[in-house]
Design an enzyme around this catalytic site. Structure first.
Site, short mmCIF file in Angstrom:
data_model
loop_
_atom_site.label_atom_id
_atom_site.label_comp_id
_atom_site.label_asym_id
_atom_site.label_seq_id
_atom_site.Cartn_x
_atom_site.Cartn_y
_atom_site.Cartn_z
CD GLN A 101 26.60 87.85 4.96
OE1 GLN A 101 25.90 87.96 3.96
NE2 GLN A 101 27.90 88.00 4.92
CG ASN A 102 28.24 81.75 8.03
OD1 ASN A 102 27.98 82.16 6.90
ND2 ASN A 102 29.47 81.62 8.47
CB VAL A 103 21.91 79.41 8.86
CG1 VAL A 103 21.28 80.72 8.39
CG2 VAL A 103 22.34 78.58 7.65
CG HIS A 119 20.91 85.62 6.54
ND1 HIS A 119 21.99 85.56 5.71
CD2 HIS A 119 20.30 86.82 6.28
CE1 HIS A 119 22.04 86.67 4.97
NE2 HIS A 119 21.04 87.44 5.30
CB CYS A 149 -0.54 70.88 14.78
SG CYS A 149 0.25 71.87 13.50
N GLY A 186 35.34 86.17 4.87
CA GLY A 186 34.64 85.15 4.09
C GLY A 186 33.26 85.53 3.61
CG ASN A 212 37.11 86.49 0.38
OD1 ASN A 212 37.40 85.68 -0.48
ND2 ASN A 212 35.87 86.76 0.73
CD GLU A 214 39.27 83.93 -5.58
OE1 GLU A 214 39.60 84.80 -6.41
OE2 GLU A 214 39.69 82.77 -5.58
P1 NAD Z 1 29.10 83.69 -0.38
O1 NAD Z 1 28.88 82.26 -0.67
O2 NAD Z 1 28.43 84.67 -1.22
O3 NAD Z 1 30.66 84.03 -0.40
C1 NAD Z 1 31.59 83.27 0.28
C2 NAD Z 1 32.90 84.02 0.30
O4 NAD Z 1 33.84 83.25 1.07
C3 NAD Z 1 33.53 84.23 -1.07
O5 NAD Z 1 33.89 85.58 -1.20
C4 NAD Z 1 34.79 83.32 -1.04
O6 NAD Z 1 35.87 83.88 -1.78
C5 NAD Z 1 35.10 83.30 0.43
N1 NAD Z 1 35.88 82.14 0.91
C6 NAD Z 1 35.97 80.90 0.36
N2 NAD Z 1 36.81 80.14 1.09
C7 NAD Z 1 37.26 80.90 2.11
C8 NAD Z 1 38.18 80.67 3.18
N3 NAD Z 1 38.76 79.49 3.37
N4 NAD Z 1 38.41 81.70 4.05
C9 NAD Z 1 37.82 82.90 3.88
N5 NAD Z 1 36.95 83.17 2.87
C10 NAD Z 1 36.68 82.18 1.99
O7 NAD Z 1 28.72 83.84 1.13
P2 NAD Z 1 28.02 85.00 1.89
O8 NAD Z 1 28.57 86.32 1.46
O9 NAD Z 1 28.07 84.63 3.29
O10 NAD Z 1 26.51 84.99 1.41
C11 NAD Z 1 25.82 83.85 1.07
C12 NAD Z 1 24.55 83.58 1.85
O11 NAD Z 1 24.49 82.18 1.98
C13 NAD Z 1 24.51 84.08 3.24
O12 NAD Z 1 23.41 84.90 3.31
C14 NAD Z 1 24.32 82.87 4.16
O13 NAD Z 1 23.11 82.99 4.89
C15 NAD Z 1 24.14 81.70 3.25
N6 NAD Z 1 25.01 80.52 3.49
C16 NAD Z 1 25.36 80.13 4.75
C17 NAD Z 1 26.21 79.05 4.95
C18 NAD Z 1 26.58 78.65 6.36
O14 NAD Z 1 25.81 78.88 7.29
N7 NAD Z 1 27.78 78.10 6.56
C19 NAD Z 1 26.73 78.37 3.86
C20 NAD Z 1 26.35 78.78 2.57
C21 NAD Z 1 25.50 79.86 2.41
ZN ZN Z 2 2.15 72.85 14.39
#
Ligand code: NAD
Ligand code: ZN
Length: 251
Positions: A101-103, A119, A149, A186, A212, A214
């Site tokens: 889900q990370n970008v 995403h 543009c 995570g 995780n 939590e």
């Molecule tokens: P979330 O923010 O909802 O949850 C993050 C989770 O990571 C929590 O459950 C937390 O307990 C856990 N966590 C914290 N520290 C950790 C560690 N050291 N090791 C393992 N787990 C740990 O994130 P999500 O569920 O990915 O959803 C949020 C949305 O935000 C996503 O759709 C994403 O696109 C976007 N997002 C992306 C980034 C990125 O690209 N790095 C950063 C923030 C948000």
């Molecule tokens: Zn353009």
């Protein structure tokens, strides 16, 4: 914990198809704050407002204040041992793909080849008028950045209010159905439809391994819950997998 790590390593060695689902938590130790947690950017700006496509269209200057800060953090971030462990697992034939889900592109930077980006990503900026793309490899200076543009540029990530890319969605569902072990790392499991992948895997008979600090929405269906940081736990699992594989090949 050591006992759990050994059991999970054994599951991985015995499995044929292993898939990982990762969320913002895997990048926390690279210095990128998650949405739902303490500290960082997301306490200042509500992402559901600033990264909402409707708000962005109405007032791109305002959204870009948050987006610039976020892109600068991502540009400076480096993969951590958790990203590297998943790349290693793929290399030794024990990870089929990562659904993320990370970008932030840190999986690819760590060397992972097969990454399904649910995403989108922030490697590109796309023009809202003519769709021309620009590489986002240096900090944006003026906000909002503009296309030649004159159109406003938007990061090529999926904003709130935008659909998930269909290819990514279909392939994730398919991989979730077919895998026999899913590593869920995570992610809080609240953002849909990514959050439903572990249930799809579970229904199809896969073992769910969650890492995780939590408990989350996914924990009730996890076969193994490893409570702690991904950057500490994943390298231990991979080390153990490599030992077991060495013994298997050696015998
Ligand atoms: P979330 O923010 O909802 O949850 C993050 C989770 O990571 C929590 O459950 C937390 O307990 C856990 N966590 C914290 N520290 C950790 C560690 N050291 N090791 C393992 N787990 C740990 O994130 P999500 O569920 O990915 O959803 C949020 C949305 O935000 C996503 O759709 C994403 O696109 C976007 N997002 C992306 C980034 C990125 O690209 N790095 C950063 C923030 C948000
Ligand atoms: Zn353009």
């Amino acid at each position: 914990m050591e006992d759990l790590i050994k059991k999970v390593a054994r599951e991985i060695v015995d499995a044929e198809r292993i898939v990982a689902l990762t969320g913002a938590g895997i990048s926390v130790e690279s210095g990128i704050a998650p949405f739902r947690g303490k500290g960082g950017l997301w306490e200042k700006y509500d992402p559901e407002e600033y990264a909402h496509i409707v708000t962005f269209r109405k007032n791109p200057e305002r959204s870009w204040i948050m987006l610039k800060e976020m892109l600068d953090v991502i540009l400076a971030a480096k993969p951590n041992p958790a990203h590297k462990s998943l790349a290693r697992l793929e290399e030794i034939g024990k990870l089929r793909c990562i659904i993320t889900q990370n970008v932030d592109s840190l999986h690819q930077e760590a060397g992972s080849k097969d990454v399904i980006e649910f995403h989108g990503n922030n490697r590109w900026l796309v023009c809202m008028e003519c769709r021309k793309k620009y590489r986002a490899d240096k900090p944006v200076e003026e906000i909002p950045p503009r296309c030649e543009c004159g159109g406003v540029l938007k990061p090529d990530a999926v904003f709130f209010g935008e659909p998930i890319p269909v290819d990514a969605l279909y392939r994730s569902q398919e991989e979730s159905e077919k895998c026999d072990v899913m590593l869920v790392i995570g992610t809080s499991g609240v953002v849909q439809p990514a959050a439903s992948m572990p249930s799809i895997a579970k229904r199809s008979g896969a073992r769910i391994v969650e890492i995780n600090p939590e408990p989350t929405m996914i924990t009730p269906i996890a076969d193994y819950f490893l409570q702690g940081s991904a950057a500490k736990i994943l390298p231990r699992i991979v080390e153990e997998v490599e030992t077991l594989l060495g013994e298997k090949h050696g015998s």
